[in-house]
Design a protein around this motif. Structure first.
Motif, PDB file in Angstrom:
ATOM      1  N   GLU A  82      -8.785  80.798 -33.329  1.00 42.65           N
ATOM      2  CA  GLU A  82      -9.431  80.636 -32.036  1.00 42.65           C
ATOM      3  C   GLU A  82      -8.750  81.531 -31.015  1.00 42.65           C
ATOM      4  N   VAL A  83      -9.540  82.225 -30.243  1.00 43.33           N
ATOM      5  CA  VAL A  83      -9.005  83.137 -29.236  1.00 43.33           C
ATOM      6  C   VAL A  83      -8.819  82.377 -27.936  1.00 43.33           C
ATOM      7  N   ARG A  84      -7.638  82.502 -27.352  1.00 38.09           N
ATOM      8  CA  ARG A  84      -7.347  81.843 -26.071  1.00 38.09           C
ATOM      9  C   ARG A  84      -7.039  82.897 -25.013  1.00 38.09           C
ATOM     10  N   PRO A  85      -7.517  82.673 -23.784  1.00 33.23           N
ATOM     11  CA  PRO A  85      -7.257  83.644 -22.718  1.00 33.23           C
ATOM     12  C   PRO A  85      -5.900  83.396 -22.053  1.00 33.23           C
ATOM     13  N   VAL A  86      -5.211  84.480 -21.725  1.00 28.25           N
ATOM     14  CA  VAL A  86      -3.912  84.392 -21.061  1.00 28.25           C
ATOM     15  C   VAL A  86      -3.912  85.362 -19.883  1.00 28.25           C
ATOM     16  N   GLU A  87      -3.758  84.832 -18.657  1.00 25.18           N
ATOM     17  CA  GLU A  87      -3.795  85.683 -17.468  1.00 25.18           C
ATOM     18  C   GLU A  87      -2.419  86.223 -17.116  1.00 25.18           C
ATOM     19  N   SER A  88      -2.419  87.355 -16.435  1.00 26.59           N
ATOM     20  CA  SER A  88      -1.203  87.918 -15.862  1.00 26.59           C
ATOM     21  C   SER A  88      -1.603  88.862 -14.737  1.00 26.59           C
ATOM     22  N   GLY A  89      -0.612  89.273 -13.943  1.00 24.19           N
ATOM     23  CA  GLY A  89      -0.865  90.288 -12.934  1.00 24.19           C
ATOM     24  C   GLY A  89      -0.929  89.795 -11.504  1.00 24.19           C
ATOM     25  N   GLY A  90      -0.790  88.491 -11.299  1.00 23.32           N
ATOM     26  CA  GLY A  90      -0.830  87.987  -9.935  1.00 23.32           C
ATOM     27  C   GLY A  90       0.406  88.408  -9.148  1.00 23.32           C
ATOM     28  N   GLY A  91       0.390  88.132  -7.854  1.00 18.82           N
ATOM     29  CA  GLY A  91       1.521  88.473  -7.009  1.00 18.82           C
ATOM     30  C   GLY A  91       1.178  88.322  -5.551  1.00 18.82           C
ATOM     31  N   SER A  92       2.051  88.857  -4.709  1.00 24.44           N
ATOM     32  CA  SER A  92       1.862  88.798  -3.260  1.00 24.44           C
ATOM     33  C   SER A  92       1.635  90.199  -2.716  1.00 24.44           C
ATOM     34  N   VAL A  93       0.618  90.341  -1.890  1.00 24.26           N
ATOM     35  CA  VAL A  93       0.306  91.634  -1.286  1.00 24.26           C
ATOM     36  C   VAL A  93      -0.072  91.434   0.169  1.00 24.26           C
ATOM     37  N   HIS A  94      -0.019  92.524   0.932  1.00 26.72           N
ATOM     38  CA  HIS A  94      -0.477  92.503   2.314  1.00 26.72           C
ATOM     39  C   HIS A  94      -1.988  92.672   2.355  1.00 26.72           C
ATOM     40  N   PRO A  95      -2.622  92.247   3.420  1.00 22.56           N
ATOM     41  CA  PRO A  95      -4.067  92.492   3.565  1.00 22.56           C
ATOM     42  C   PRO A  95      -4.381  93.981   3.418  1.00 22.56           C
ATOM     43  N   GLY A  96      -5.449  94.253   2.689  1.00 19.71           N
ATOM     44  CA  GLY A  96      -5.809  95.637   2.398  1.00 19.71           C
ATOM     45  C   GLY A  96      -5.231  96.158   1.108  1.00 19.71           C
ATOM     46  N   GLY A  97      -4.310  95.402   0.521  1.00 18.81           N
ATOM     47  CA  GLY A  97      -3.675  95.829  -0.718  1.00 18.81           C
ATOM     48  C   GLY A  97      -4.529  95.592  -1.942  1.00 18.81           C
ATOM     49  N   SER A  98      -3.958  95.929  -3.109  1.00 22.04           N
ATOM     50  CA  SER A  98      -4.688  95.830  -4.368  1.00 22.04           C
ATOM     51  C   SER A  98      -3.839  95.140  -5.431  1.00 22.04           C
TER      52      SER A  98
END
Length: 129
Positions: free
Chosen positions: A1-17
């Protein structure tokens, strides 16, 4: 069974990516539908975007259209949510979900209920000055 795993979150200023990843643990997302959701404190879960690999379709919610893009790698092992021009109101825990259903995502529709088979643990995105 395939399970999803998230990554890549963080803190940014408005207008950031930021670019979030949803990786397939135990295989690939071939023949799956993947959905990105977010939930801010005190608010209901919101569907952000989805991709349907069976029919090669995708959907972006109006609230993020023009700023967020959903994509995947060539082998469908990872689905990305690229987020640009971020606003404080984008602050939330972002989740990806996986399901084999063919009806959960089309170019003009995104099922945002609770029947998705598998959910990731979530990744926090904070946008503040």
């Amino acid at each position: 069974e395939v399970r999803p795993v998230e990554s890549g979150g963080g803190s940014v200023h408005p207008g950031g990516s930021l670019k979030l990843s949803c990786a397939a643990s135990g295989g690939t997302f071939d023949f799956y539908t993947i959905g990105w959701f977010r939930q801010a404190p005190g608010k209901e879960r919101e569907g952000v975007s989805c991709i349907n690999f069976r029919e090669d379709s995708s959907y972006i919610a109006d609230s993020v259209k023009g700023r967020f893009t959903i994509s995947s790698d060539n082998i469908k092992a990872t689905v990305y949510l690229e987020m640009n021009s971020l606003k404080p109101e984008d602050t939330a825990v972002y989740y990806c979900a996986a399901d084999r259903a063919e009806t959960f995502c089309h170019n003009d529709y995104f099922y945002t209920g609770s029947k998705w088979d598998d959910w990731g643990q979530g990744t926090q995105v904070t946008v503040s000055s």
